[in-house]
Design an enzyme around this catalytic site. Structure first.
Site, short mmCIF file in Angstrom:
data_model
loop_
_atom_site.label_atom_id
_atom_site.label_comp_id
_atom_site.label_asym_id
_atom_site.label_seq_id
_atom_site.Cartn_x
_atom_site.Cartn_y
_atom_site.Cartn_z
N PRO A 87 1.24 -0.90 0.34
CA PRO A 87 -0.48 -0.25 -0.09
C PRO A 87 0.65 1.29 -0.57
CG PRO A 87 -0.18 -0.96 1.70
CD PRO A 87 0.11 -2.15 1.30
N GLU A 114 2.47 -8.09 8.85
CA GLU A 114 3.16 -6.71 8.83
C GLU A 114 3.35 -5.40 7.62
OE1 GLU A 114 1.17 -4.76 11.23
OE2 GLU A 114 0.08 -6.40 11.30
N ARG A 152 -4.37 -8.47 -20.66
CA ARG A 152 -5.09 -7.65 -21.30
C ARG A 152 -4.65 -6.57 -23.05
NH1 ARG A 152 -10.51 -7.78 -20.37
NH2 ARG A 152 -10.87 -5.97 -21.43
N ASP A 167 -10.52 -1.21 -30.55
CA ASP A 167 -11.17 -0.43 -30.09
C ASP A 167 -11.25 0.97 -29.09
OD1 ASP A 167 -15.04 -0.06 -29.63
OD2 ASP A 167 -13.81 1.69 -29.68
N1 ADE Z 1 -0.86 -5.41 0.41
C1 ADE Z 1 -1.98 -4.53 0.90
N2 ADE Z 1 -2.51 -3.79 0.84
C2 ADE Z 1 -2.10 -3.44 -0.74
C3 ADE Z 1 -2.24 -2.47 -1.23
N3 ADE Z 1 -3.39 -1.49 -1.39
N4 ADE Z 1 -2.23 -2.73 -2.51
C4 ADE Z 1 -1.29 -3.76 -3.37
N5 ADE Z 1 -0.04 -4.55 -2.19
C5 ADE Z 1 -0.76 -4.82 -0.94
#
Ligand code: ADE
Length: 226
Positions: A87, A114, A152, A167
């Protein structure tokens, strides 16, 4: 395109990839998806991959040794990208998917618990990618999102649907949202298919769809128009 996924839960990746278009992509040789479990590379006698954090705190931290050895065991092509799902990474977008589809190989590192020992970042220098501003339990869902959206854009991957090339307007490459779709019947619970889609005039249909796309983007995601 070769995808190598480093994950403690290979079944999540393999079961998804055994379905639908991903399955077809693998069978036709357009993509190849392999999983690697860091546990198989752990030198610990109990095959542990994580430990408690120095300095205290909740949760477990993925340790360096199993991840480093697992990463090193993956054969690298000339043009590969190594990505850590976290994240804390740059936000994944359609343009990132298009850019990554030009690579020959993508190595995806999924976290759990964690987080990662910081030295995995410092030593292996992955590109860090987040799929959105929320926290997931692990990187596997993110890895699958990358595999799906990158693939894709590969030639022949979508087969007869092939809209990503022919397209681009309807596939997000224009940056606009998709226009509404309809199929049979012509009327359902009093809701009618717009006349313009029934008259066979392709020019008019195209104009209608572009206008719908623009309108939807304007009302739902005005930020995209900027
Ligand atoms: N691992 C935990 N949360 C994540 C996220 N939002 N994006 C990518 N990997 C993650």
């Amino acid at each position: 395109m070769k995808y190598d996924v480093i994950t403690l839960f290979p079944e999540i990746i393999n079961s998804y990839c055994a379905q639908s278009i991903t399955k077809r992509g693998i069978e036709s040789g357009i993509i190849d998806v392999k999983t690697y479990n860091p546990r198989d590379y752990s030198l610990d006698k109990h095959k542990r991959v994580d430990d408690t954090p120095y300095g205290g705190g909740d949760g477990m931290v993925l340790a360096c040794q199993p991840i480093f050895d697992c990463y090193r065991a993956i054969e690298k092509k000339d043009n590969f990208e190594f990505i850590m799902l976290t994240p804390q990474g740059e936000r994944f977008e359609q343009k990132t998917a298009v850019e990554l589809s030009k690579k020959e190989q993508i190595i995806l590192l999924c976290g759990h618990y964690e987080g990662f020992d910081e030295r995995i970042r410092l030593g292996l220098k992955p590109r860090e990618i987040s799929i959105g501003d929320y926290v997931l339990t692990g990187g596997e869902l993110g890895a699958l999102i990358l595999i799906d959206s990158i693939s894709r854009n590969l030639e022949n991957y979508l087969g007869k649907d092939k809209c990503a090339f022919e397209d681009s307007f309807s596939c997000g490459l224009s940056g606009l949202l998709e226009y509404p779709h309809y199929t049979k019947p012509r009327e359902f619970m009093g809701m009618k298919v717009p006349d313009v889609l029934l008259n066979g005039n392709h020019k008019e249909i195209e104009i209608y769809r572009k206008a719908q796309s623009f309108e939807r983007t304007k009302t739902r995601r005005p930020d995209l128009l900027e």
